[in-house]
Write a protein that holds these residues in place. Structure first.
Motif, PDB file in Angstrom:
ATOM      1  N   ALA A  76       0.842  -1.188   0.000  1.00  0.00           N
ATOM      2  CA  ALA A  76       0.000   0.000   0.000  1.00  0.00           C
ATOM      3  C   ALA A  76       0.884   1.247   0.000  1.00  0.00           C
ATOM      4  O   ALA A  76       1.975   1.248   0.579  1.00  0.00           O
ATOM      5  CB  ALA A  76      -0.910   0.010   1.214  1.00  0.00           C
ATOM      6  N   ARG A  77       0.412   2.297  -0.671  1.00  0.00           N
ATOM      7  CA  ARG A  77       1.180   3.538  -0.673  1.00  0.00           C
ATOM      8  C   ARG A  77       1.292   4.124   0.728  1.00  0.00           C
ATOM      9  O   ARG A  77       2.316   4.679   1.116  1.00  0.00           O
ATOM     10  CB  ARG A  77       0.528   4.550  -1.612  1.00  0.00           C
ATOM     11  CG  ARG A  77       1.280   5.871  -1.745  1.00  0.00           C
ATOM     12  CD  ARG A  77       0.599   6.780  -2.738  1.00  0.00           C
ATOM     13  NE  ARG A  77      -0.692   7.230  -2.271  1.00  0.00           N
ATOM     14  CZ  ARG A  77      -0.898   8.394  -1.658  1.00  0.00           C
ATOM     15  NH1 ARG A  77       0.121   9.208  -1.425  1.00  0.00           N
ATOM     16  NH2 ARG A  77      -2.096   8.747  -1.266  1.00  0.00           N
ATOM     17  N   PHE A 103     -13.453   1.671   3.625  1.00  0.00           N
ATOM     18  CA  PHE A 103     -14.014   2.881   4.207  1.00  0.00           C
ATOM     19  C   PHE A 103     -13.544   4.077   3.403  1.00  0.00           C
ATOM     20  O   PHE A 103     -12.532   4.007   2.694  1.00  0.00           O
ATOM     21  CB  PHE A 103     -13.614   3.037   5.676  1.00  0.00           C
ATOM     22  CG  PHE A 103     -12.125   2.939   5.923  1.00  0.00           C
ATOM     23  CD1 PHE A 103     -11.291   4.030   5.718  1.00  0.00           C
ATOM     24  CD2 PHE A 103     -11.557   1.738   6.331  1.00  0.00           C
ATOM     25  CE1 PHE A 103      -9.931   3.947   5.940  1.00  0.00           C
ATOM     26  CE2 PHE A 103     -10.192   1.645   6.544  1.00  0.00           C
ATOM     27  CZ  PHE A 103      -9.374   2.739   6.354  1.00  0.00           C
ATOM     28  N   GLU A 104     -14.289   5.174   3.501  1.00  0.00           N
ATOM     29  CA  GLU A 104     -13.953   6.401   2.802  1.00  0.00           C
ATOM     30  C   GLU A 104     -13.402   7.428   3.787  1.00  0.00           C
ATOM     31  O   GLU A 104     -13.596   7.320   5.003  1.00  0.00           O
ATOM     32  CB  GLU A 104     -15.178   6.961   2.083  1.00  0.00           C
ATOM     33  CG  GLU A 104     -15.733   6.057   0.998  1.00  0.00           C
ATOM     34  CD  GLU A 104     -14.748   5.792  -0.116  1.00  0.00           C
ATOM     35  OE1 GLU A 104     -13.981   6.729  -0.456  1.00  0.00           O
ATOM     36  OE2 GLU A 104     -14.727   4.664  -0.643  1.00  0.00           O
ATOM     37  N   GLN A 105     -12.732   8.430   3.259  1.00  0.00           N
ATOM     38  CA  GLN A 105     -12.168   9.469   4.113  1.00  0.00           C
ATOM     39  C   GLN A 105     -13.270  10.193   4.878  1.00  0.00           C
ATOM     40  O   GLN A 105     -14.286  10.575   4.322  1.00  0.00           O
ATOM     41  CB  GLN A 105     -11.382  10.469   3.266  1.00  0.00           C
ATOM     42  CG  GLN A 105     -10.692  11.548   4.081  1.00  0.00           C
ATOM     43  CD  GLN A 105      -9.861  12.467   3.205  1.00  0.00           C
ATOM     44  OE1 GLN A 105      -9.903  12.385   1.983  1.00  0.00           O
ATOM     45  NE2 GLN A 105      -9.108  13.355   3.828  1.00  0.00           N
ATOM     46  N   GLY A 106     -13.070  10.354   6.194  1.00  0.00           N
ATOM     47  CA  GLY A 106     -14.024  11.032   7.047  1.00  0.00           C
ATOM     48  C   GLY A 106     -15.139  10.138   7.572  1.00  0.00           C
ATOM     49  O   GLY A 106     -15.955  10.579   8.389  1.00  0.00           O
ATOM     50  N   TYR A 198      -8.279   8.668   5.614  1.00  0.00           N
ATOM     51  CA  TYR A 198      -8.226   8.595   4.146  1.00  0.00           C
ATOM     52  C   TYR A 198      -9.067   7.403   3.711  1.00  0.00           C
ATOM     53  O   TYR A 198      -9.502   6.582   4.538  1.00  0.00           O
ATOM     54  CB  TYR A 198      -6.782   8.447   3.647  1.00  0.00           C
ATOM     55  CG  TYR A 198      -5.960   7.428   4.401  1.00  0.00           C
ATOM     56  CD1 TYR A 198      -6.175   6.058   4.234  1.00  0.00           C
ATOM     57  CD2 TYR A 198      -4.974   7.825   5.298  1.00  0.00           C
ATOM     58  CE1 TYR A 198      -5.441   5.126   4.923  1.00  0.00           C
ATOM     59  CE2 TYR A 198      -4.225   6.902   6.000  1.00  0.00           C
ATOM     60  CZ  TYR A 198      -4.457   5.547   5.807  1.00  0.00           C
ATOM     61  OH  TYR A 198      -3.722   4.616   6.492  1.00  0.00           O
ATOM     62  N   ALA A 199      -9.309   7.328   2.426  1.00  0.00           N
ATOM     63  CA  ALA A 199     -10.018   6.167   1.883  1.00  0.00           C
ATOM     64  C   ALA A 199      -9.088   4.956   1.946  1.00  0.00           C
ATOM     65  O   ALA A 199      -7.946   5.014   1.484  1.00  0.00           O
ATOM     66  CB  ALA A 199     -10.455   6.423   0.440  1.00  0.00           C
ATOM     67  N   GLY A 200      -9.584   3.893   2.566  1.00  0.00           N
ATOM     68  CA  GLY A 200      -8.694   2.758   2.754  1.00  0.00           C
ATOM     69  C   GLY A 200      -9.417   1.473   3.090  1.00  0.00           C
ATOM     70  O   GLY A 200     -10.604   1.298   2.813  1.00  0.00           O
ATOM     71  N   ALA A 224      -4.141   2.718   2.736  1.00  0.00           N
ATOM     72  CA  ALA A 224      -4.858   3.472   1.703  1.00  0.00           C
ATOM     73  C   ALA A 224      -5.044   2.612   0.463  1.00  0.00           C
ATOM     74  O   ALA A 224      -4.228   1.731   0.158  1.00  0.00           O
ATOM     75  CB  ALA A 224      -4.094   4.741   1.352  1.00  0.00           C
ATOM     76  N   VAL A 225      -6.121   2.885  -0.266  1.00  0.00           N
ATOM     77  CA  VAL A 225      -6.439   2.107  -1.467  1.00  0.00           C
ATOM     78  C   VAL A 225      -6.426   2.967  -2.731  1.00  0.00           C
ATOM     79  O   VAL A 225      -6.842   2.510  -3.794  1.00  0.00           O
ATOM     80  CB  VAL A 225      -7.811   1.415  -1.328  1.00  0.00           C
ATOM     81  CG1 VAL A 225      -7.778   0.388  -0.216  1.00  0.00           C
ATOM     82  CG2 VAL A 225      -8.925   2.434  -1.086  1.00  0.00           C
ATOM     83  N   ASP A 226      -5.949   4.197  -2.631  1.00  0.00           N
ATOM     84  CA  ASP A 226      -5.915   5.035  -3.831  1.00  0.00           C
ATOM     85  C   ASP A 226      -4.833   4.589  -4.805  1.00  0.00           C
ATOM     86  O   ASP A 226      -4.991   4.673  -6.012  1.00  0.00           O
ATOM     87  CB  ASP A 226      -5.715   6.510  -3.448  1.00  0.00           C
ATOM     88  CG  ASP A 226      -4.534   6.704  -2.514  1.00  0.00           C
ATOM     89  OD1 ASP A 226      -3.958   5.687  -2.043  1.00  0.00           O
ATOM     90  OD2 ASP A 226      -4.182   7.870  -2.233  1.00  0.00           O
TER      91      ASP A 226
END
Length: 420
Positions: A76-77, A103-106, A198-200, A224-226
């Motif tokens: 993962a980054r 999950f998404e950021q926030g 973060y989205a992850g 993170a998954v971006d």
């Protein structure tokens, strides 16, 4: 007087009995002798020399795309620990808060009991109200004291204690302190709700509902998954064939086209492919392997693909094919034509075989890029010969995939058309 000699009679009879067979044998021998010596001599035909038949192709310079091969593990980054900043009991857990959950950021992942912190906010606000009241009273007292002093001592500056400057400064400090307590209590109240930075995705879950946690407790390991990143090692020789801009101190990141990367991995009997790009090179060589790691990046690896391909999961082992430089106007031959890794068989125009040593600029599993030893127009032998000795004569039956006989016929027909 006649004397009868029986010995003579017996010898004569013997000779008469043996004479016919001897005559037959003599006649047979004569006939055989006559047949043998009267037979015509066999005709002698000139023997043709049999030459090994070979196929050749003519070398021409081409532009060759270098591909570098490496391998690595998907990472993962961004990886981090989700840590609690307050203490209390976990009272609510989101459905996504499980190993492998997205999950998404926030997004709220879990909640800690807020009641103590709500009480702390109310207490801090009450303290702030009292401090503001004390400040207002002190400001009124200071104004009255100054008025009284000026009435009794016109034109004279009052001392600080008489004008109540120290008391006024203390009241202002008490208000600032009370405001800080309110802010801190409000911040702790906000911290009871744990949100995603973060989205992850959840890598490891450490707590669950009903569990008591302290400040600093690790709640989960997330990533993170971006982007997905893969560290790909390359040798010092291979580094010379890849275009990745160097980074320098006090220099902005160069905006240049980065090399593409083709990634493959095998799951069961299926080989899967992803496309990425090299984004940077690490700053130091590995002291043991003398290799430098280049980082490949794949965008949004967990996005659902239209072909039903599974996501590129963290921890997967992948093979990488990295785009390198383009070598211009070079001689390239298949690797199998490099006999015993010593020489290449070349056929001259008169059919004489030559064994040529070569120097290799670049090689991979299939091809060799020749830097010296071969020239454009050389005819390389494609046929495997058991003992290709220097100077031996061969017969070329196919050149550049065309039968020599057909090629000659075509050339003759073309010549006739030109004459007409």
């Amino acid at each position: 007087m006649y004397i009868y000699n029986h010995h003579f009679v017996n010898g004569t009879m013997f000779i008469l009995r043996m004479l016919p067979p001897l005559v037959v044998l003599a006649v047979s021998a004569g006939i055989c002798y006559w047949i043998f010596w009267s037979e015509p001599a066999p005709r002698k035909f000139p023997q043709k020399e049999t030459l090994p038949e070979v196929s050749v192709y003519t070398l021409e310079p081409i532009d060759y795309q270098v591909w570098l091969h490496s391998q690595g593990t998907v990472q993962a980054r961004t990886e981090s620990s989700l840590v609690s900043e307050v203490r209390g009991k976990v009272v609510n857990v989101a459905p996504a808060f499980r190993v492998g959950g997205f999950f998404e950021q926030g997004e709220t992942l879990l909640e800690i009991d807020k009641r103590d912190y709500e009480t702390a906010v109310l207490s801090a606000e009450a303290t702030l109200a009292r401090a503001r009241l004390a400040l207002a009273e002190e400001e009124a007292n200071a104004a009255q004291a100054r008025t009284d002093w000026e009435r009794l001592n016109p034109g004279v500056e009052p001392p600080e204690l008489v004008s109540r400057k120290p008391q006024l400064a203390q009241a202002k400090a008490d208000v600032a302190s009370a405001e800080a307590r309110v802010e801190n209590a409000s911040l702790n109240l906000e911290r009871t709700t744990i949100t995603a930075p973060y989205a992850g995705r959840i890598l490891e879950k450490r707590v669950d509902i009903g569990q008591f946690v302290n400040s600093g407790s690790v709640l989960a390991e997330i990533y993170a998954v971006d982007y997905a990143e893969i560290r790909l090692p390359l040798s010092e020789r291979e580094i010379g064939y890849i275009n990745v801009p160097e980074l320098y101190r006090n220099d902005s990141n160069p905006v240049l086209p980065m090399p593409t990367v083709n990634l493959t991995t095998t799951i069961g009997n299926e080989t899967l492919h992803w496309a990425g790009r090299i984004v940077r090179a690490e700053g130091a060589f590995d002291v043991q392997s003398r290799q430098l790691f280049f980082v490949a990046q794949v965008d949004d690896p967990y996005r659902k693909q239209g072909d039903g391909r599974p996501p590129l999961k963290v921890g997967s082992f992948v093979q990488a094919q990295i785009e390198g430089e383009v070598l211009e106007d070079v001689i390239v031959i298949p690797r199998e034509l490099y006999r015993k890794n010593e020489y290449v068989v070349v056929i001259e125009d008169d059919g004489i075989l030559r064994r040529k040593s070569i120097e290799i600029e670049w090689s991979d599993e299939e091809s060799l890029v020749v830097s010296s030893g071969l020239n454009p127009g050389d005819r390389v032998c494609l046929t495997h010969l058991s003992f290709p000795s220097e100077g031996m004569k061969v017969a070329v039956v196919s050149e550049d995939g065309i039968d020599v006989a057909n090629k000659s016929a075509h050339q003759g027909a073309d010549a006739k058309q030109v004459v007409r």
